[in-house]
Design a protein around this motif. Structure first.
Motif, PDB file in Angstrom:
ATOM      1  N   GLU A  89     -24.254  28.911  89.075  1.00 23.66           N
ATOM      2  CA  GLU A  89     -25.654  28.945  88.631  1.00 23.66           C
ATOM      3  C   GLU A  89     -25.813  29.803  87.380  1.00 23.66           C
ATOM      4  OE1 GLU A  89     -30.123  29.960  90.379  1.00 23.66           O
ATOM      5  OE2 GLU A  89     -28.333  30.517  91.530  1.00 23.66           O
ATOM      6  N   ILE A  90     -25.202  30.987  87.389  1.00 20.82           N
ATOM      7  CA  ILE A  90     -25.323  31.900  86.247  1.00 20.82           C
ATOM      8  C   ILE A  90     -24.754  31.287  84.979  1.00 20.82           C
ATOM      9  CG2 ILE A  90     -24.484  34.100  85.307  1.00 20.82           C
ATOM     10  CD1 ILE A  90     -24.620  35.189  88.194  1.00 20.82           C
ATOM     11  N   HIS A  91     -23.632  30.568  85.106  1.00 24.87           N
ATOM     12  CA  HIS A  91     -22.948  30.023  83.928  1.00 24.87           C
ATOM     13  C   HIS A  91     -23.154  28.519  83.779  1.00 24.87           C
ATOM     14  CE1 HIS A  91     -20.871  33.837  83.263  1.00 24.87           C
ATOM     15  NE2 HIS A  91     -20.644  33.882  84.559  1.00 24.87           N
ATOM     16  N   PHE A  92     -24.198  28.004  84.416  1.00 23.53           N
ATOM     17  CA  PHE A  92     -24.400  26.555  84.449  1.00 23.53           C
ATOM     18  C   PHE A  92     -24.467  25.942  83.050  1.00 23.53           C
ATOM     19  CE2 PHE A  92     -27.246  22.855  84.410  1.00 23.53           C
ATOM     20  CZ  PHE A  92     -26.548  22.002  85.252  1.00 23.53           C
ATOM     21  N   VAL A  93     -25.276  26.507  82.187  1.00 22.81           N
ATOM     22  CA  VAL A  93     -25.464  25.931  80.850  1.00 22.81           C
ATOM     23  C   VAL A  93     -24.159  25.970  80.061  1.00 22.81           C
ATOM     24  CG1 VAL A  93     -26.665  26.164  78.638  1.00 22.81           C
ATOM     25  CG2 VAL A  93     -27.923  26.460  80.780  1.00 22.81           C
ATOM     26  N   THR A  94     -23.487  27.125  80.092  1.00 23.74           N
ATOM     27  CA  THR A  94     -22.233  27.266  79.345  1.00 23.74           C
ATOM     28  C   THR A  94     -21.177  26.303  79.866  1.00 23.74           C
ATOM     29  OG1 THR A  94     -22.685  29.600  78.897  1.00 23.74           O
ATOM     30  CG2 THR A  94     -20.411  28.858  78.683  1.00 23.74           C
ATOM     31  N   LEU A  95     -21.049  26.211  81.182  1.00 20.68           N
ATOM     32  CA  LEU A  95     -20.056  25.319  81.769  1.00 20.68           C
ATOM     33  C   LEU A  95     -20.369  23.851  81.480  1.00 20.68           C
ATOM     34  CD1 LEU A  95     -19.594  27.077  85.230  1.00 20.68           C
ATOM     35  CD2 LEU A  95     -17.902  26.981  83.384  1.00 20.68           C
ATOM     36  N   THR A  96     -21.641  23.505  81.549  1.00 20.26           N
ATOM     37  CA  THR A  96     -22.039  22.123  81.268  1.00 20.26           C
ATOM     38  C   THR A  96     -21.731  21.756  79.827  1.00 20.26           C
ATOM     39  OG1 THR A  96     -23.803  22.224  82.940  1.00 20.26           O
ATOM     40  CG2 THR A  96     -23.961  20.494  81.277  1.00 20.26           C
ATOM     41  N   ASP A  97     -22.073  22.653  78.897  1.00 16.56           N
ATOM     42  CA  ASP A  97     -21.794  22.394  77.477  1.00 16.56           C
ATOM     43  C   ASP A  97     -20.289  22.292  77.225  1.00 16.56           C
ATOM     44  OD1 ASP A  97     -24.480  22.429  76.982  1.00 16.56           O
ATOM     45  OD2 ASP A  97     -24.523  24.436  76.087  1.00 16.56           O
ATOM     46  N   ALA A  98     -19.521  23.182  77.855  1.00 11.90           N
ATOM     47  CA  ALA A  98     -18.070  23.168  77.670  1.00 11.90           C
ATOM     48  C   ALA A  98     -17.458  21.888  78.226  1.00 11.90           C
ATOM     49  CB  ALA A  98     -17.452  24.389  78.344  1.00 11.90           C
ATOM     50  N   LEU A  99     -17.956  21.446  79.358  1.00 13.36           N
ATOM     51  CA  LEU A  99     -17.438  20.221  79.956  1.00 13.36           C
ATOM     52  C   LEU A  99     -17.745  19.015  79.069  1.00 13.36           C
ATOM     53  CD1 LEU A  99     -15.874  19.403  82.476  1.00 13.36           C
ATOM     54  CD2 LEU A  99     -18.058  19.018  83.635  1.00 13.36           C
ATOM     55  N   ALA A 100     -18.925  19.001  78.494  1.00 13.16           N
ATOM     56  CA  ALA A 100     -19.280  17.919  77.572  1.00 13.16           C
ATOM     57  C   ALA A 100     -18.387  17.950  76.333  1.00 13.16           C
ATOM     58  CB  ALA A 100     -20.750  18.037  77.169  1.00 13.16           C
ATOM     59  N   TYR A 101     -18.021  19.163  75.899  1.00 14.40           N
ATOM     60  CA  TYR A 101     -17.192  19.302  74.693  1.00 14.40           C
ATOM     61  C   TYR A 101     -15.775  18.769  74.903  1.00 14.40           C
ATOM     62  CZ  TYR A 101     -14.976  21.389  70.618  1.00 14.40           C
ATOM     63  OH  TYR A 101     -14.274  21.575  69.449  1.00 14.40           O
ATOM     64  N   VAL A 102     -15.199  18.984  76.087  1.00 15.99           N
ATOM     65  CA  VAL A 102     -13.825  18.527  76.336  1.00 15.99           C
ATOM     66  C   VAL A 102     -13.778  17.119  76.904  1.00 15.99           C
ATOM     67  CG1 VAL A 102     -13.047  20.899  76.708  1.00 15.99           C
ATOM     68  CG2 VAL A 102     -13.687  19.497  78.680  1.00 15.99           C
ATOM     69  N   GLU A 103     -14.922  16.521  77.168  1.00  9.12           N
ATOM     70  CA  GLU A 103     -14.964  15.183  77.731  1.00  9.12           C
ATOM     71  C   GLU A 103     -14.190  14.203  76.838  1.00  9.12           C
ATOM     72  OE1 GLU A 103     -15.581  12.111  80.222  1.00  9.12           O
ATOM     73  OE2 GLU A 103     -16.250  14.157  80.619  1.00  9.12           O
ATOM     74  N   GLY A 104     -13.270  13.477  77.445  1.00  7.71           N
ATOM     75  CA  GLY A 104     -12.503  12.482  76.705  1.00  7.71           C
ATOM     76  C   GLY A 104     -11.471  13.060  75.764  1.00  7.71           C
ATOM     77  N   ARG A 105     -11.177  14.355  75.901  1.00  9.28           N
ATOM     78  CA  ARG A 105     -10.221  15.008  75.016  1.00  9.28           C
ATOM     79  C   ARG A 105      -9.100  15.650  75.823  1.00  9.28           C
ATOM     80  NH1 ARG A 105     -14.935  17.741  71.185  1.00  9.28           N
ATOM     81  NH2 ARG A 105     -15.248  15.900  69.855  1.00  9.28           N
ATOM     82  N   ALA A 106      -7.956  15.831  75.171  1.00  6.84           N
ATOM     83  CA  ALA A 106      -6.788  16.409  75.836  1.00  6.84           C
ATOM     84  C   ALA A 106      -6.109  17.402  74.910  1.00  6.84           C
ATOM     85  CB  ALA A 106      -5.805  15.303  76.231  1.00  6.84           C
ATOM     86  N   GLY A 107      -5.362  18.316  75.512  1.00  5.71           N
ATOM     87  CA  GLY A 107      -4.630  19.309  74.733  1.00  5.71           C
ATOM     88  C   GLY A 107      -3.272  18.770  74.291  1.00  5.71           C
ATOM     89  N   ALA A 108      -2.919  19.072  73.057  1.00  8.95           N
ATOM     90  CA  ALA A 108      -1.598  18.719  72.513  1.00  8.95           C
ATOM     91  C   ALA A 108      -0.987  19.977  71.928  1.00  8.95           C
ATOM     92  CB  ALA A 108      -1.731  17.648  71.435  1.00  8.95           C
ATOM     93  N   ARG A 109       0.245  20.254  72.286  1.00  7.55           N
ATOM     94  CA  ARG A 109       0.939  21.406  71.703  1.00  7.55           C
ATOM     95  C   ARG A 109       2.047  20.908  70.789  1.00  7.55           C
ATOM     96  NH1 ARG A 109       1.607  26.490  75.907  1.00  7.55           N
ATOM     97  NH2 ARG A 109      -0.632  26.921  76.158  1.00  7.55           N
ATOM     98  N   VAL A 110       2.075  21.463  69.588  1.00  6.08           N
ATOM     99  CA  VAL A 110       3.096  21.098  68.610  1.00  6.08           C
ATOM    100  C   VAL A 110       3.943  22.333  68.319  1.00  6.08           C
ATOM    101  CG1 VAL A 110       3.558  20.230  66.290  1.00  6.08           C
ATOM    102  CG2 VAL A 110       1.613  19.337  67.588  1.00  6.08           C
ATOM    103  N   HIS A 111       5.247  22.217  68.545  1.00 12.61           N
ATOM    104  CA  HIS A 111       6.195  23.304  68.327  1.00 12.61           C
ATOM    105  C   HIS A 111       7.059  22.960  67.113  1.00 12.61           C
ATOM    106  CE1 HIS A 111       5.185  24.569  72.470  1.00 12.61           C
ATOM    107  NE2 HIS A 111       5.279  23.278  72.748  1.00 12.61           N
TER     108      HIS A 111
END
Length: 222
Positions: free
Chosen positions: A88-110
């Motif tokens: 509840e306290i972090h609802f807005v932040t978590l919702t925005d963050a989830l929308a930001y990563v939606e459909g995206r994935a992490g890639a690491r390049v070494h």
């Protein structure tokens, strides 16, 4: 008797599906959010052997189905009420963050030197000198080359961050993580391959797609 607490693996979108998103887990919902958890004895947080592997396995299992905000391994809430208050306290932040990563994935390049290429280049320089007694070191500024390649790769990513090499990637001279649209993954792979072809003395290694570990920072209060 041990008090049951909840170990948090991550936060995803709630969809009303009663089936667990990963074996041995359940969800605690708050409005449009669902925390992926499992029961655990309530005690001072500590990571036992295998806990990190289990944590990553659960996160990866959920990530294979939907977007998730991964929690750090070892986060434990005293009970359902405490977790719901945190959501509840972090609802807005978590919702925005989830929308930001939606459909995206992490890639690491070494990026690392190709030792055999460097040795061959040095030998070739030495062979061309009178008597073959002198050799000239071939200097490769890996950081500079990697920085330029990472700049190119950022064009295909929503975000990026430069990382310090870990113990498991100690051979890498430079590492960066990129947040890539899942439907552009193949284009990103080809871009990494193109950067590798541009400099035969360096090795480029792409890993992923990963959950967005490098792009999520959760806040936990006492």
């Amino acid at each position: 008797m041990a008090v049951s607490a909840l170990r948090l693996y991550g936060v995803t979108a709630a969809d009303g599906d009663p089936h667990p998103l990963a074996p041995g887990t359940t969800t605690v919902g708050f409005r449009d959010l669902a925390a992926v958890v499992s029961e655990t004895p309530y005690a001072r947080p500590a990571l036992a052997d295998g806990d990190v592997t289990t944590h990553r396995s659960v996160v990866q299992s959920v990530f294979a189905q939907r977007s998730i905000l991964p929690a750090p391994a070892g986060v434990v809430f005293r009970g359902r009420d405490a977790l719901e208050r945190w959501l509840e306290i972090h609802f807005v932040t978590l919702t925005d963050a989830l929308a930001y990563v939606e459909g995206r994935a992490g890639a690491r390049v070494h990026v690392a030197r190709k030792a055999e290429r460097l040795t061959g280049a040095v030998a070739a320089v030495g062979a061309g000198l009178e008597g073959g007694e002198r050799t000239e070191e071939v200097a490769i500024d890996v950081d500079a080359v990697a920085a330029e390649s990472f700049r190119v790769l950022r064009r295909l990513a929503a975000a990026s961050v430069t990382l310090r090499p870990t113990a498991t990637d100690s051979a890498a001279a430079a590492t960066a993580s990129f947040l890539v649209e899942r439907d552009r993954w193949e284009a990103f792979e080809e871009a990494v391959a193109e950067e590798a072809r541009r400099d035969f003395e360096l090795a480029f290694r792409l890993t992923g797609p990963w959950p967005p570990y490098d792009f999520v920072r959760m806040q936990f209060g006492r």
